[in-house]
Write a protein that holds these residues in place. Structure first.
Motif, short mmCIF file in Angstrom:
data_model
loop_
_atom_site.label_atom_id
_atom_site.label_comp_id
_atom_site.label_asym_id
_atom_site.label_seq_id
_atom_site.Cartn_x
_atom_site.Cartn_y
_atom_site.Cartn_z
N ILE A 121 3.06 -0.16 -2.60
CA ILE A 121 3.34 1.02 -1.78
C ILE A 121 2.07 1.44 -1.05
O ILE A 121 2.08 1.72 0.14
CB ILE A 121 3.90 2.18 -2.65
CG1 ILE A 121 5.31 1.82 -3.10
CG2 ILE A 121 3.92 3.50 -1.88
CD1 ILE A 121 5.95 2.80 -4.06
N ARG A 122 0.95 1.44 -1.79
CA ARG A 122 -0.34 1.82 -1.18
C ARG A 122 -0.67 0.87 -0.02
O ARG A 122 -1.15 1.29 1.02
CB ARG A 122 -1.43 1.79 -2.24
CG ARG A 122 -2.48 2.86 -2.00
CD ARG A 122 -3.49 2.96 -3.12
NE ARG A 122 -2.94 3.48 -4.35
CZ ARG A 122 -3.01 2.85 -5.53
NH1 ARG A 122 -3.60 1.69 -5.63
NH2 ARG A 122 -2.50 3.38 -6.61
N LYS A 123 -0.36 -0.42 -0.23
CA LYS A 123 -0.62 -1.42 0.80
C LYS A 123 0.16 -1.09 2.08
O LYS A 123 -0.35 -1.22 3.19
CB LYS A 123 -0.19 -2.79 0.27
CG LYS A 123 -1.02 -3.93 0.75
CD LYS A 123 -0.62 -5.17 -0.01
CE LYS A 123 -1.12 -6.40 0.66
NZ LYS A 123 -0.60 -7.61 0.05
N ASN A 124 1.41 -0.65 1.89
CA ASN A 124 2.24 -0.32 3.05
C ASN A 124 1.74 0.92 3.79
O ASN A 124 2.12 1.15 4.93
CB ASN A 124 3.70 -0.11 2.63
CG ASN A 124 4.34 -1.40 2.21
OD1 ASN A 124 3.86 -2.48 2.53
ND2 ASN A 124 5.43 -1.31 1.45
N PHE A 125 0.94 1.74 3.10
CA PHE A 125 0.41 2.94 3.75
C PHE A 125 -0.94 2.68 4.42
O PHE A 125 -1.54 3.59 4.96
CB PHE A 125 0.26 4.09 2.75
CG PHE A 125 1.55 4.83 2.52
CD1 PHE A 125 2.24 5.41 3.58
CD2 PHE A 125 2.08 4.96 1.25
CE1 PHE A 125 3.42 6.09 3.38
CE2 PHE A 125 3.26 5.64 1.03
CZ PHE A 125 3.94 6.21 2.10
N LYS A 126 -1.41 1.43 4.38
CA LYS A 126 -2.68 1.12 5.05
C LYS A 126 -2.54 1.48 6.53
O LYS A 126 -1.54 1.15 7.17
CB LYS A 126 -3.01 -0.36 4.89
CG LYS A 126 -4.27 -0.76 5.64
CD LYS A 126 -4.66 -2.19 5.36
CE LYS A 126 -5.80 -2.60 6.28
NZ LYS A 126 -6.38 -3.87 5.94
N MET A 127 -3.54 2.16 7.05
CA MET A 127 -3.43 2.63 8.43
C MET A 127 -3.63 1.50 9.43
O MET A 127 -4.43 0.60 9.21
CB MET A 127 -4.44 3.75 8.67
CG MET A 127 -4.08 4.99 7.90
SD MET A 127 -5.13 6.37 8.29
CE MET A 127 -6.56 5.98 7.31
N LYS A 128 -2.87 1.60 10.51
CA LYS A 128 -3.04 0.68 11.62
C LYS A 128 -3.81 1.43 12.70
O LYS A 128 -3.94 2.64 12.64
CB LYS A 128 -1.67 0.25 12.16
CG LYS A 128 -0.84 -0.54 11.17
CD LYS A 128 0.44 -0.99 11.84
CE LYS A 128 1.23 -1.94 10.96
NZ LYS A 128 1.86 -1.30 9.81
N GLY A 129 -4.26 0.71 13.70
CA GLY A 129 -4.93 1.38 14.81
C GLY A 129 -6.22 0.69 15.20
O GLY A 129 -6.35 -0.52 15.06
N LEU A 130 -7.15 1.51 15.64
CA LEU A 130 -8.39 1.01 16.22
C LEU A 130 -9.55 1.79 15.62
O LEU A 130 -9.52 3.02 15.60
CB LEU A 130 -8.31 1.28 17.73
CG LEU A 130 -8.99 0.38 18.72
CD1 LEU A 130 -8.60 -1.07 18.51
CD2 LEU A 130 -8.61 0.83 20.13
N ILE A 131 -10.56 1.06 15.14
CA ILE A 131 -11.69 1.75 14.52
C ILE A 131 -12.96 1.46 15.33
O ILE A 131 -13.04 0.40 15.98
CB ILE A 131 -11.84 1.30 13.04
CG1 ILE A 131 -12.77 2.23 12.28
CG2 ILE A 131 -12.33 -0.14 12.94
CD1 ILE A 131 -12.67 2.07 10.77
#
Ligand code: SF4
Length: 162
Positions: A30-40
């Motif tokens: 579940i935690r893995k699925n909440f990993k944020m996407k985007g640009l850093i």
């Protein structure tokens, strides 16, 4: 100074499994699925401020990874420099302003995107209202072709985004 732009799904996460899993394993997934996407922002200090547990490998929180020597792992990091981020910000502000002006002037063309045959119309519930039909002359898609990150940034910085 922005550290990046991130998002994650707020939908309740479902875990599918073919074998019995422990609560810890389920929580981990579940935690893995909440990993944020985007640009850093591609800066080791900033990456570590976003994930203060990250030493090497991929972050479990943000789209970044570090090599064994502690440098940025370019392949697994979705990053941009501060200068590139500024180009993106400026372009987005300008685009939002332009869209606002167009709407206020009455320009509300039906022009859904089409990226390799995928369009939002597939999931949209308003087709009966908008009546978009790509076979009609005045209805056309906004075709998005595949570009590299460098090509996109170059086009944004010159204002030539077509
Ligand atoms: S069905 Fe109509 S409103 Fe929905 S995404 Fe397509 S063009 Fe837009």
């Amino acid at each position: 100074m922005p550290a990046g732009i991130f998002y994650f799904s707020l939908l309740e996460q479902m875990v599918k499994a073919e074998k019995k899993m422990s609560e810890e394993e389920i929580e981990e997934l579940i935690r893995k699925n909440f990993k944020m996407k985007g640009l850093i922002i591609a800066d080791v200090k900033i990456i570590k401020m976003n994930d203060n547990t990250l030493k090497t490998g991929s972050s479990k929180l943000v789209p970044a990874a570090l090599t064994a020597s502690g440098a940025i792992n370019e392949k697994w990091t979705n990053g941009v420099t501060q200068e590139e981020f500024k180009i993106l910000q400026d372009y987005i502000y300008k685009t939002i302003k332009d869209i606002g002006k167009e709407i206020l002037s009455g320009k509300i063309d039906l022009k859904p995107y089409n990226k390799k045959g995928n369009t939002p119309c597939t999931y949209c519930k308003y087709h009966a209202i908008c009546g978009f039909n790509s076979k009609q002359n005045d209805n056309c898609y906004n075709y998005i072709d595949q570009k590299t990150k460098d090509e996109i940034l170059m086009k944004m910085s010159t204002g030539d985004v077509s």
